[in-house]
Design a protein around this motif. Structure first.
Motif, PDB file in Angstrom:
ATOM      1  N   TRP A 228     -44.981  69.649  -2.833  1.00  0.00           N
ATOM      2  CA  TRP A 228     -44.744  70.567  -1.717  1.00  0.00           C
ATOM      3  C   TRP A 228     -44.955  69.857  -0.387  1.00  0.00           C
ATOM      4  N   LEU A 229     -43.900  69.783   0.413  1.00  0.00           N
ATOM      5  CA  LEU A 229     -44.013  69.198   1.746  1.00  0.00           C
ATOM      6  C   LEU A 229     -44.798  70.115   2.666  1.00  0.00           C
ATOM      7  N   VAL A 230     -45.744  69.531   3.388  1.00  0.00           N
ATOM      8  CA  VAL A 230     -46.563  70.280   4.348  1.00  0.00           C
ATOM      9  C   VAL A 230     -46.472  69.545   5.676  1.00  0.00           C
ATOM     10  N   MET A 231     -45.578  70.014   6.538  1.00  0.00           N
ATOM     11  CA  MET A 231     -45.321  69.344   7.811  1.00  0.00           C
ATOM     12  C   MET A 231     -45.573  70.315   8.961  1.00  0.00           C
ATOM     13  N   ALA A 232     -46.010  69.786  10.077  1.00  0.00           N
ATOM     14  CA  ALA A 232     -46.340  70.627  11.224  1.00  0.00           C
ATOM     15  C   ALA A 232     -45.117  71.310  11.805  1.00  0.00           C
ATOM     16  N   ASP A 233     -43.922  70.772  11.538  1.00  0.00           N
ATOM     17  CA  ASP A 233     -42.708  71.287  12.180  1.00  0.00           C
ATOM     18  C   ASP A 233     -41.784  72.040  11.225  1.00  0.00           C
ATOM     19  N   ARG A 234     -42.288  72.439  10.032  1.00  0.00           N
ATOM     20  CA  ARG A 234     -41.426  73.157   9.089  1.00  0.00           C
ATOM     21  C   ARG A 234     -42.273  73.982   8.124  1.00  0.00           C
ATOM     22  N   ASP A 235     -41.627  74.892   7.407  1.00  0.00           N
ATOM     23  CA  ASP A 235     -42.322  75.720   6.431  1.00  0.00           C
ATOM     24  C   ASP A 235     -42.618  74.910   5.173  1.00  0.00           C
ATOM     25  N   VAL A 236     -43.697  75.281   4.502  1.00  0.00           N
ATOM     26  CA  VAL A 236     -44.055  74.598   3.260  1.00  0.00           C
ATOM     27  C   VAL A 236     -43.040  74.954   2.175  1.00  0.00           C
ATOM     28  N   ALA A 237     -42.601  73.925   1.431  1.00  0.00           N
ATOM     29  CA  ALA A 237     -41.608  74.140   0.380  1.00  0.00           C
ATOM     30  C   ALA A 237     -41.616  72.944  -0.565  1.00  0.00           C
ATOM     31  N   PRO A 238     -41.204  73.162  -1.817  1.00  0.00           N
ATOM     32  CA  PRO A 238     -41.094  72.026  -2.737  1.00  0.00           C
ATOM     33  C   PRO A 238     -40.029  71.044  -2.266  1.00  0.00           C
TER      34      PRO A 238
END
Length: 266
Positions: A228-238
């Motif tokens: 799961w990507l966890v980035m400050a500029d986007r929603d969390v998603a696989p």
């Protein structure tokens, strides 16, 4: 980032690397939800202070040692009777690279903390999590899916992502889910020395709270074997990996580290 609604009241949660950074934020979040939390960390001073603050149980744990991981799990089960969630969060940066300045002891330490700890943590928790139908969430990194100038850190996180994706279907058969959180830059002690330069360069930097929000979302989702990507500029998603089909792969069954043919190619 807003976590999905999910109740963690009375859940038994073990957090490695739990004395600072993302781990400490997770400990505080779960304790606030009414979970029974075990803080596993090599830093006794911070770990005991956090446990006193949150009502958690602290267990001094060197995550690079299987016996220490087993002791932390045993302490959780002895104190609370079960284990529901394991957040394998311990991590470090090597401070070395290929070339004249290569320091093999730093390289080995990084692999021990970043990769061995995940293998040992899952192995130690396997029995109790199978009994509870529990979940493992590993803190990996977005560098586990792209190159990085931190070459050994990236290598260790690539390994963690591959391990989690491979363990997904294996553990699912035992009722255990496992996923990886893959944050980009996060405002933790790990990047404190570089924070000014990163900010000046304009890179998006998440907070520990953002990562814990993602942790809650992943636990509520119940999918397994995902990064799961966890980035400050986007929603969390696989992360959507490209598929690489292998002809006749479904004719094989993998059992206890071995393989056998269950169907014949034809």
């Amino acid at each position: 980032m807003t976590p999905a609604a999910h109740s963690f009241e009375n859940a038994v949660v073990l957090v490695t690397g739990g004395a600072s950074g993302i781990g400490a934020a997770a400990v505080r979040r779960f304790a606030g939800h009414g979970s029974r939390v075990v803080v596993a960390d090599v830093d006794t001073g911070r770990g005991e202070a956090l446990a006193a603050e949150t009502g958690a149980l602290f267990v001094r744990t060197d995550v690079t040692e299987l016996a220490d991981n087993e002791a932390a799990v045993a302490a959780a089960v002895e104190a609370y009777g079960r284990l529901d969630v394991v957040h394998l969060n311990a991590g470090t940066i090597s401070g070395t690279t290929i070339g004249e300045a290569f320091a093999p002891e730093r390289y080995r330490r990084l692999m021990g903390v970043n990769l061995d700890s995940v293998v040992f943590g899952v192995q130690a928790a396997y029995g109790p999590l199978k009994a509870s139908g529990g979940s493992v969430v590993v803190t990996a990194s977005a560098t586990g899916m792209r190159p990085s100038y931190e070459v050994f850190y990236a290598a260790s996180k690539h390994a963690v992502v591959g391990l989690v994706r491979s363990l997904g279907p294996v553990l699912e058969a035992d009722g255990i889910s496992i996923n990886a959180l893959c944050p980009g830059l996060v405002d933790t002690p790990l990047i404190a020395e570089r924070m000014d330069e990163l900010t000046r360069a304009g890179l998006p930097i998440a907070t520990s709270a953002d990562v814990v929000d993602a942790l809650e979302t992943v636990l509520a989702d119940r999918r397994t074997g995902q990064a799961w990507l966890v980035m400050a500029d986007r929603d969390v998603a696989p992360f959507a990996f490209a598929d690489l089909p292998v002809p006749h792969e479904k004719n094989l069954a993998f059992e206890n580290g071995g393989v056998r043919a269950v169907h014949q190619a034809g």
